[in-house]
Design a protein around this motif. Structure first.
Motif, PDB file in Angstrom:
ATOM      1  N   ASP A   1      81.171  52.706-104.192  1.00 39.10           N
ATOM      2  CA  ASP A   1      82.409  52.312-103.449  1.00 39.10           C
ATOM      3  C   ASP A   1      83.670  53.183-104.088  1.00 39.10           C
ATOM      4  O   ASP A   1      83.892  53.059-105.198  1.00 39.10           O
TER       5      ASP A   1
ATOM      6  N   ASN B   1      81.393  56.337-100.735  1.00 39.50           N
ATOM      7  CA  ASN B   1      81.904  55.941 -99.215  1.00 39.50           C
ATOM      8  C   ASN B   1      83.399  55.567 -99.672  1.00 39.50           C
ATOM      9  O   ASN B   1      83.635  55.279-100.765  1.00 39.50           O
TER      10      ASN B   1
ATOM     11  N   ILE C   1      83.110  46.215 -98.694  1.00 44.21           N
ATOM     12  CA  ILE C   1      82.159  46.746 -97.580  1.00 44.21           C
ATOM     13  C   ILE C   1      81.153  45.794 -97.272  1.00 44.21           C
ATOM     14  O   ILE C   1      80.160  45.671 -98.127  1.00 44.21           O
TER      15      ILE C   1
ATOM     16  N   TRP D   1      80.398  50.894 -94.282  1.00 39.93           N
ATOM     17  CA  TRP D   1      79.892  51.790 -95.220  1.00 39.93           C
ATOM     18  C   TRP D   1      80.057  53.287 -94.419  1.00 39.93           C
ATOM     19  O   TRP D   1      79.160  53.734 -93.690  1.00 39.93           O
TER      20      TRP D   1
ATOM     21  N   GLN E   1      78.562  45.035-106.914  1.00 39.85           N
ATOM     22  CA  GLN E   1      78.272  44.443-105.560  1.00 39.85           C
ATOM     23  C   GLN E   1      78.698  43.006-105.647  1.00 39.85           C
ATOM     24  O   GLN E   1      77.753  42.258-105.167  1.00 39.85           O
TER      25      GLN E   1
ATOM     26  N   MET F   1      72.661  49.535 -96.222  1.00 43.00           N
ATOM     27  CA  MET F   1      73.679  50.556 -96.825  1.00 43.00           C
ATOM     28  C   MET F   1      72.964  51.743 -97.739  1.00 43.00           C
ATOM     29  O   MET F   1      73.301  52.978 -97.456  1.00 43.00           O
TER      30      MET F   1
END
Length: 175
Positions: free
Chosen positions: A9, A13, A20, A26, A52, A68
């Motif tokens: 992240d 992306n 997200i 995403w 995450q 993702m």
């Protein structure tokens, strides 16, 4: 082996302070998928290490995270490249795990997976936690200005940190 490790992240992306949480949220940063594919085609192994904590917080299930990552692999494959090993920390910040950056557990897991020493290997991130994790394993900290990168840069970065505008600029430098 030419190994490059990326945070996800804010590097690959777009990031969000609200996390997200869905496949629709995403969205790759322009040029990032192409950069990974170019690096892959040039002989680089591109691995990913990503915090995450949204999983621990209940914001999204593991199946969404896997979707993702499948989408990332699919997009890079469409450009003729391959994404290497992806590791993630699903824990919250107060769980005391060894994997959540700035701790180096995920980077060590990648080193073990590929049976390599991380000394001098570039770890690309957009936060101070990413840079600290790199230093903890002797990797080369690399900051991109995407994601939280500009804010991180304003606060100061370790002396030997390499700084790039984005992942595409890193690909150009390495290829």
């Amino acid at each position: 082996m030419k190994l490059l490790i990326l945070d996800r992240d804010g590097v690959i992306n777009y990031d969000s302070d609200a996390y997200i949480k869905t496949l629709e949220e995403w969205v790759p940063i322009p040029g990032s998928v192409e950069a990974i594919a170019q690096l892959s085609k040039a002989g680089w192994t591109v691995a990913v290490a990503t915090n995450q904590s949204g999983i621990a917080r209940g914001y999204y299930p593991l199946t969404t995270l896997e979707a993702m990552h499948a989408r990332l692999r699919e997009l890079v494959a469409e450009q003729g490249g391959v994404v290497g090993h992806i590791v993630y920390c699903p824990h919250g910040p107060d769980e005391g795990c060894d994997c959540r950056k700035p701790k180096p557990g995920m980077l060590r897991a990648i080193a073990e997976y590929y049976q390599v020493n991380l000394e001098g290997v570039w770890f690309v991130g957009d936060s101070s936690g990413d840079l600290q994790a790199a230093l903890a394993v002797g990797a080369q900290p690399v900051l991109v200005k995407t994601g939280k990168g500009e804010r991180t840069l304003e606060k100061g970065v370790p002396q030997n940190t390499l700084i790039f505008d984005d992942l595409a600029a890193i690909a150009r430098a390495l290829i």
